[in-house]
Write an enzyme that holds these catalytic residues in place. Structure first.
Site, PDB file in Angstrom:
ATOM      1  CD  GLU A 111      -2.968  -0.904   2.370  1.00  0.00           C
ATOM      2  OE1 GLU A 111      -4.074  -0.991   2.377  1.00  0.00           O
ATOM      3  OE2 GLU A 111      -2.361  -0.975   3.416  1.00  0.00           O
ATOM      4  CB  CYS A 132       2.963   7.153   3.357  1.00  0.00           C
ATOM      5  SG  CYS A 132       3.394   6.179   4.476  1.00  0.00           S
ATOM      6  CB  CYS A 139       7.980  -4.996   9.002  1.00  0.00           C
ATOM      7  SG  CYS A 139       9.675  -4.274   9.568  1.00  0.00           S
ATOM      8  CB  CYS A 143       7.718  -2.284  16.498  1.00  0.00           C
ATOM      9  SG  CYS A 143       9.336  -1.821  15.732  1.00  0.00           S
ATOM     10  CB  CYS A 146       4.303  -1.575  14.245  1.00  0.00           C
ATOM     11  SG  CYS A 146       4.405  -1.348  12.265  1.00  0.00           S
ATOM     12  N   GLY A 186       7.251  -1.885   6.124  1.00  0.00           N
ATOM     13  CA  GLY A 186       8.543  -2.419   6.117  1.00  0.00           C
ATOM     14  C   GLY A 186       9.678  -1.344   6.722  1.00  0.00           C
ATOM     15  CB  CYS A 360       2.628   6.400   7.420  1.00  0.00           C
ATOM     16  SG  CYS A 360       2.567   6.694   5.934  1.00  0.00           S
TER      17      CYS A 360
HETATM   18  N1  SAH Z   1      10.042   0.841   9.679  1.00  0.00           N
HETATM   19  C1  SAH Z   1      10.178   2.402   9.935  1.00  0.00           C
HETATM   20  C2  SAH Z   1       9.352   3.024   8.559  1.00  0.00           C
HETATM   21  C3  SAH Z   1       7.835   2.526   8.664  1.00  0.00           C
HETATM   22  S1  SAH Z   1       6.763   2.566  10.146  1.00  0.00           S
HETATM   23  C4  SAH Z   1      10.128   2.838  11.023  1.00  0.00           C
HETATM   24  O1  SAH Z   1       9.734   2.080  11.915  1.00  0.00           O
HETATM   25  O2  SAH Z   1      10.467   3.911  11.075  1.00  0.00           O
HETATM   26  C5  SAH Z   1       6.313   4.336  10.018  1.00  0.00           C
HETATM   27  C6  SAH Z   1       6.186   4.857  11.399  1.00  0.00           C
HETATM   28  O3  SAH Z   1       4.944   4.592  11.798  1.00  0.00           O
HETATM   29  C7  SAH Z   1       6.967   4.701  12.333  1.00  0.00           C
HETATM   30  O4  SAH Z   1       7.266   5.923  13.123  1.00  0.00           O
HETATM   31  C8  SAH Z   1       6.201   3.651  13.118  1.00  0.00           C
HETATM   32  O5  SAH Z   1       6.792   3.731  14.425  1.00  0.00           O
HETATM   33  C9  SAH Z   1       4.621   4.197  13.080  1.00  0.00           C
HETATM   34  N2  SAH Z   1       3.763   3.428  13.534  1.00  0.00           N
HETATM   35  C10 SAH Z   1       3.859   2.194  13.678  1.00  0.00           C
HETATM   36  N3  SAH Z   1       2.824   1.420  14.471  1.00  0.00           N
HETATM   37  C11 SAH Z   1       1.885   2.722  14.615  1.00  0.00           C
HETATM   38  C12 SAH Z   1       0.626   2.871  15.411  1.00  0.00           C
HETATM   39  N4  SAH Z   1       0.100   1.944  15.910  1.00  0.00           N
HETATM   40  N5  SAH Z   1       0.337   4.010  15.655  1.00  0.00           N
HETATM   41  C13 SAH Z   1       1.178   5.198  14.992  1.00  0.00           C
HETATM   42  N6  SAH Z   1       2.014   5.061  14.553  1.00  0.00           N
HETATM   43  C14 SAH Z   1       2.782   3.964  14.241  1.00  0.00           C
HETATM   44 FE1  SF4 Z   2       8.718  -1.507  13.449  1.00  0.00          FE
HETATM   45 FE2  SF4 Z   2       8.627  -0.001  11.560  1.00  0.00          FE
HETATM   46 FE3  SF4 Z   2       8.776  -2.499  10.981  1.00  0.00          FE
HETATM   47 FE4  SF4 Z   2       6.662  -1.333  12.053  1.00  0.00          FE
HETATM   48  S1  SF4 Z   2       7.255  -0.959   9.945  1.00  0.00           S
HETATM   49  S2  SF4 Z   2       7.715  -3.122  12.725  1.00  0.00           S
HETATM   50  S3  SF4 Z   2       7.429   0.323  13.443  1.00  0.00           S
HETATM   51  S4  SF4 Z   2      10.294  -1.184  12.020  1.00  0.00           S
END
Ligand code: SAH
Ligand code: SF4
Length: 380
Positions: A111, A132, A139, A143, A146, A186, A360
């Site tokens: 997406e 975005c 990924c 985290c 996420c 990712g 995002c």
């Molecule tokens: N992997 C990279 C980029 C993708 S995540 C990273 O982690 O930075 C993009 C952003 O969305 C990151 O800042 C991530 O922490 C945030 N994000 C992920 N899950 C989220 C959630 N449930 N609510 C708000 N932001 C979130």
């Molecule tokens: Fe963590 Fe970014 Fe991967 Fe989500 S997309 S699991 S925030 S590294």
């Protein structure tokens, strides 16, 4: 009457015999295209014509490349498909955030999200459009808050699949994208080489010709690649998904912190600052009872001041299947005020849906079933 001879049953499809998908024409750079066309006996200017149709005029078919001889169009059509991804679905309307779902050549999905404006990152210009972009299918970094990490990792995206998201978003919307953020599905730095190749296409004169300063890579904290990007000549921006000001908090929600802890991370960010003029952005999701203590805000303020970074506070967006809770608005404001009082530039996005932070980090692995396109099951 003799019964009609029974026709032999269809042989079971042999996946190994599936016809290979034609390569995408968007995957060829000027050198590769020139070499190919020269080997077909075409004059040297043809490569430039083809590139212009693809990246500037952004036509949706080879048919539309009207200044190419019909025989060349047929030959290209026989050996290539135009795009690396196919539009499957759009959610949202022109004046709000639009989410594009794209099908990849192997049937997987990614997406991209087109956001009308992103004042949090780029000032109050409301006519700017930010896209975005995803860098992987799923990924591996897991985290805990996420959606993208939930179903695990499928594969890296190819350069043409990354740049192609921008091309298709522009073609489908009929609008130019002004800013790009690698904040979709990712971890961009886990796919570094292909990401940088995609950025070459995105910033090239012959490609999408977007300025590197309009590109922001977001990372959860892959230290070697932060240092590598710091040494890169292009002025690409960097955002760090920090989400915790101490190892204790980060360890709880971001497994990556066990590989590179906050000391490693801040060391790499100091290195970034020694090499780059652009200010860093620290992203910080606020999760109730996990990282929203005002003491965390004080420690975060100290880091942000030293790094001359701005802080982007993102109240946690609910992810189905996860039980984290978004703090109250009062708590989010109090957290921001600690930063502001310490002289740190901090933004807090409270409204949902229209901004990048709500859109995002919400992208989840998709798979196709008989019922249609659904989210992939969460990892156990
Ligand atoms: N992997 C990279 C980029 C993708 S995540 C990273 O982690 O930075 C993009 C952003 O969305 C990151 O800042 C991530 O922490 C945030 N994000 C992920 N899950 C989220 C959630 N449930 N609510 C708000 N932001 C979130
Ligand atoms: Fe963590 Fe970014 Fe991967 Fe989500 S997309 S699991 S925030 S590294």
């Amino acid at each position: 009457m003799t019964p009609a001879p029974e026709s032999a049953p269809d042989p079971a499809p042999d996946p190994a015999k599936k016809p290979a998908l034609k390569p995408a024409l968007t995957g060829l750079d000027p050198a590769a295209l020139a070499e190919l066309l020269a080997s077909w006996g075409e004059p040297a200017f043809r490569a430039g014509q083809v590139l212009e149709w693809i990246w500037k005029k952004q036509v949706g078919s080879l048919e539309a490349m009207s200044n190419l001889p019909a025989a060349l169009r047929r030959r290209l059509d026989g050996e290539f498909r135009l795009d690396a991804l196919e539009h499957a679905h759009t959610q949202g309307s022109a004046d709000t955030t639009r989410k594009f779902l794209f099908r990849l050549g192997d049937g997987r999905y990614v997406e991209s999200v087109l956001i009308p404006a992103n004042p949090a990152l780029y000032g109050e210009r409301s006519d700017r459009r930010t896209l975005c972009v995803s860098s992987q299918v799923g990924c591996a970094y897991g985290c805990r808050f996420c959606a993208s990490g939930l179903a695990g990792f499928s594969r890296n995206l190819e350069p043409a699949e990354i740049a192609g998201q921008v091309l298709l978003a522009e073609r489908l919307s009929g609008e130019r994208v002004d800013n790009l953020v690698f904040m979709g599905m990712g971890e961009p730095f886990a796919n570094f080489t292909r990401l940088m190749e995609a950025i070459r296409i995105i910033t090239a004169d012959w490609g999408l010709h977007l300025g590197a300063r309009h590109l922001t890579i977001s990372t959860s904290g892959l230290v070697p690649q932060i240092r590598q990007l710091a040494d890169h000549p292009q002025q690409i921006r960097l955002a760090i998904s920090l989400h915790g000001a101490t190892d204790e908090v980060r360890d709880r929600i971001m497994p990556v912190n066990r590989r590179w802890n906050t000391a490693d991370l801040f060391g790499a960010l100091d290195y970034w600052n020694s090499r780059k003029k652009q200010h860093l952005t620290l992203e910080y999701i606020l999760i109730e009872g996990v990282n929203d203590a005002l003491e965390q805000a004080r420690i975060l303020a100290g880091h942000a001041r030293r790094l001359r970074a701005k802080v982007n506070l993102i109240p946690y967006n609910t992810v189905e299947g996860l039980d984290w809770v978004r703090p109250s608005e009062e708590r989010c404001r109090a957290f921001r005020d600690v930063l502001k009082d310490a002289g740190v530039s901090a933004t807090l996005r409270l409204e949902k849906g229209h901004d990048i932070d709500a859109a995002c980090g919400q992208l989840r692995l998709k798979q196709e079933t008989e019922e249609g396109i659904v989210s992939a099951p969460a990892r156990r």
